[in-house]
Design a protein around this motif. Structure first.
Motif, PDB file in Angstrom:
ATOM      1  N   VAL A   1      24.180  24.171 -83.322  1.00  0.00           N
ATOM      2  CA  VAL A   1      23.382  24.538 -83.793  1.00  0.00           C
ATOM      3  C   VAL A   1      22.529  24.914 -81.865  1.00  0.00           C
ATOM      4  O   VAL A   1      22.543  25.895 -81.285  1.00  0.00           O
ATOM      5  CB  VAL A   1      22.315  24.747 -84.572  1.00  0.00           C
ATOM      6  N   ALA A   2      22.561  23.554 -81.200  1.00  0.00           N
ATOM      7  CA  ALA A   2      21.786  23.031 -80.238  1.00  0.00           C
ATOM      8  C   ALA A   2      22.486  23.870 -79.411  1.00  0.00           C
ATOM      9  O   ALA A   2      21.728  24.307 -78.017  1.00  0.00           O
ATOM     10  CB  ALA A   2      22.113  21.510 -80.411  1.00  0.00           C
ATOM     11  N   ASP A   3      23.706  23.733 -79.390  1.00  0.00           N
ATOM     12  CA  ASP A   3      23.931  24.602 -78.306  1.00  0.00           C
ATOM     13  C   ASP A   3      24.708  26.483 -78.258  1.00  0.00           C
ATOM     14  O   ASP A   3      24.994  27.259 -77.368  1.00  0.00           O
ATOM     15  CB  ASP A   3      25.758  23.888 -78.290  1.00  0.00           C
ATOM     16  N   HIS A   4      23.982  26.661 -79.902  1.00  0.00           N
ATOM     17  CA  HIS A   4      23.977  28.235 -79.693  1.00  0.00           C
ATOM     18  C   HIS A   4      23.147  28.727 -80.548  1.00  0.00           C
ATOM     19  O   HIS A   4      23.030  29.221 -81.375  1.00  0.00           O
ATOM     20  CB  HIS A   4      25.798  28.399 -80.582  1.00  0.00           C
ATOM     21  N   PRO A   5      22.057  28.391 -79.995  1.00  0.00           N
ATOM     22  CA  PRO A   5      20.658  28.986 -81.125  1.00  0.00           C
ATOM     23  C   PRO A   5      20.294  30.521 -80.688  1.00  0.00           C
ATOM     24  O   PRO A   5      20.548  30.885 -82.126  1.00  0.00           O
ATOM     25  CB  PRO A   5      18.935  27.792 -80.547  1.00  0.00           C
ATOM     26  N   GLU A   6      21.270  30.626 -80.073  1.00  0.00           N
ATOM     27  CA  GLU A   6      20.450  32.779 -79.613  1.00  0.00           C
ATOM     28  C   GLU A   6      20.784  33.356 -80.916  1.00  0.00           C
ATOM     29  O   GLU A   6      21.531  34.206 -81.047  1.00  0.00           O
ATOM     30  CB  GLU A   6      20.575  33.225 -78.551  1.00  0.00           C
ATOM     31  N   VAL A   7      22.646  32.649 -81.216  1.00  0.00           N
ATOM     32  CA  VAL A   7      23.932  33.137 -82.157  1.00  0.00           C
ATOM     33  C   VAL A   7      23.110  33.114 -83.339  1.00  0.00           C
ATOM     34  O   VAL A   7      22.880  34.050 -84.520  1.00  0.00           O
ATOM     35  CB  VAL A   7      24.918  32.486 -81.919  1.00  0.00           C
ATOM     36  N   PHE A   8      22.515  31.432 -83.820  1.00  0.00           N
ATOM     37  CA  PHE A   8      22.143  31.510 -84.949  1.00  0.00           C
ATOM     38  C   PHE A   8      20.670  32.101 -85.774  1.00  0.00           C
ATOM     39  O   PHE A   8      20.849  32.369 -86.694  1.00  0.00           O
ATOM     40  CB  PHE A   8      21.924  30.152 -85.564  1.00  0.00           C
TER      41      PHE A   8
ATOM     42  N   TYR B   1      16.457  27.547 -85.260  1.00  0.00           N
ATOM     43  CA  TYR B   1      16.941  26.857 -84.435  1.00  0.00           C
ATOM     44  C   TYR B   1      16.088  26.195 -83.024  1.00  0.00           C
ATOM     45  O   TYR B   1      17.283  25.716 -82.293  1.00  0.00           O
ATOM     46  CB  TYR B   1      17.201  27.601 -84.694  1.00  0.00           C
ATOM     47  N   ARG B   2      15.634  27.007 -82.052  1.00  0.00           N
ATOM     48  CA  ARG B   2      14.894  26.893 -81.176  1.00  0.00           C
ATOM     49  C   ARG B   2      14.184  25.296 -81.341  1.00  0.00           C
ATOM     50  O   ARG B   2      15.021  24.814 -79.509  1.00  0.00           O
ATOM     51  CB  ARG B   2      13.777  27.450 -80.895  1.00  0.00           C
ATOM     52  N   GLN B   3      13.893  24.641 -82.133  1.00  0.00           N
ATOM     53  CA  GLN B   3      13.551  23.646 -82.965  1.00  0.00           C
ATOM     54  C   GLN B   3      14.504  22.156 -82.255  1.00  0.00           C
ATOM     55  O   GLN B   3      14.590  21.157 -81.434  1.00  0.00           O
ATOM     56  CB  GLN B   3      12.483  22.856 -83.781  1.00  0.00           C
TER      57      GLN B   3
END
Length: 280
Positions: free
Chosen positions: A143-150, A196-198
């Protein structure tokens, strides 16, 4: 179990409205306690314990920016910034040298405010804290590497993912209404993006300066841990013991996972009572 909080009082820190809460005893308080939550939680996880401890002491809690009633779309959510905010919130509360009780990344925030921002504490009780490497599950790092996708997941799929993720911290489960209360802040547009941002903002490199200074902690400490914590194995508690001054006592709770303040509030409250009683 009563996980309701008092009405929030909002403070402004770095231009951000931060929800804070205070439990006041009905008689003269014998001290001040500050409680700090972790991720993906809020001050709610401490509510029952705070109500118990607040019978004799003033208990202060906050929803860190990015969590609970302090979810905001733009604020920086990295741990270094949260450490600075924690120091500022204590100043705005007017508390000096409180007893601090911290869970999960709240432990890193409290330690960082102490070691990097010179906050003075009367004592520090650390519960299942995120500080030592390694931390962050494979899902967390994905998630940290792809927050915009999630953040673009359909609402129902996101809700199911968050619920499953939170439930995974609690191997023996919580009542459905308590689990619902933990999931609810992360639903809807701001909630989903905020979840996802946090995660994306939380990086182990922000805890390493704290770990390097653990031998410099300047107050009595105690460690608490769920023996069945699936996120941060209890072996990390033993490592933490060895790094803190005086090799502090370790309280382990059998049959308890990562969320001890909710899974076993009575045991956690008793452990904190016993700890604070040593300073009476």
């Amino acid at each position: 179990m009563d996980t309701e909080l008092p009405r929030p009082h909002y403070l402004t820190v770095d231009g951000i409205r931060v929800a804070t809460y205070v439990f006041e005893p009905t008689h003269q308080a014998v001290g001040e306690v500050v409680m700090c939550h972790g991720t993906p939680w809020s001050a709610r996880v401490w509510a029952e314990v705070a109500r118990h401890v607040g019978r004799d002491r003033r208990v202060f809690l906050w929803d860190m920016p990015g969590y609970g009633q302090s979810i905001t779309p733009d604020a920086p959510l990295d741990l270094t910034t949260q450490m600075s905010r924690f120091a500022q919130v204590q100043s705005l509360w007017g508390v000096t040298r409180p007893h601090v009780v911290a869970h999960d990344i709240g432990g890193a925030v409290a330690l960082g405010a102490h070691l990097l921002r010179d906050c003075g504490y009367a004592s520090l009780f650390l519960w299942d804290i995120v500080t030592l490497d390694p931390w962050g599950s494979p899902f967390f790092r994905l998630v940290a590497d792809h927050p915009e996708v999630f953040a673009q997941l359909p609402d129902a799929l996101h809700a199911a993912l968050v619920r499953e993720y939170i439930a995974g911290a609690i191997p023996h489960g919580l009542p459905a209404e308590q689990l619902d209360a933990l999931v609810q802040p992360w639903l809807g547009g701001n909630g989903q993006a905020g979840f996802y941002r946090q995660i994306a903002a939380l990086r182990p490199e922000h805890t390493r300066p704290v770990v390097e200074r653990l031998s410099q902690v300047r107050c009595p400490t105690r460690i608490g841990w769920g023996a069945d914590d699936p996120w941060i194995p209890v072996e990390q508690a033993t490592r933490l013991q060895q790094l803190l001054p005086g090799r502090p006592d370790l309280v382990t709770l059998d049959g308890v996972g990562h969320l001890a303040p909710m899974e076993s509030a009575a045991q956690v409250a008793q452990a904190i009572d016993d700890w604070l009683g040593e300073f009476a």
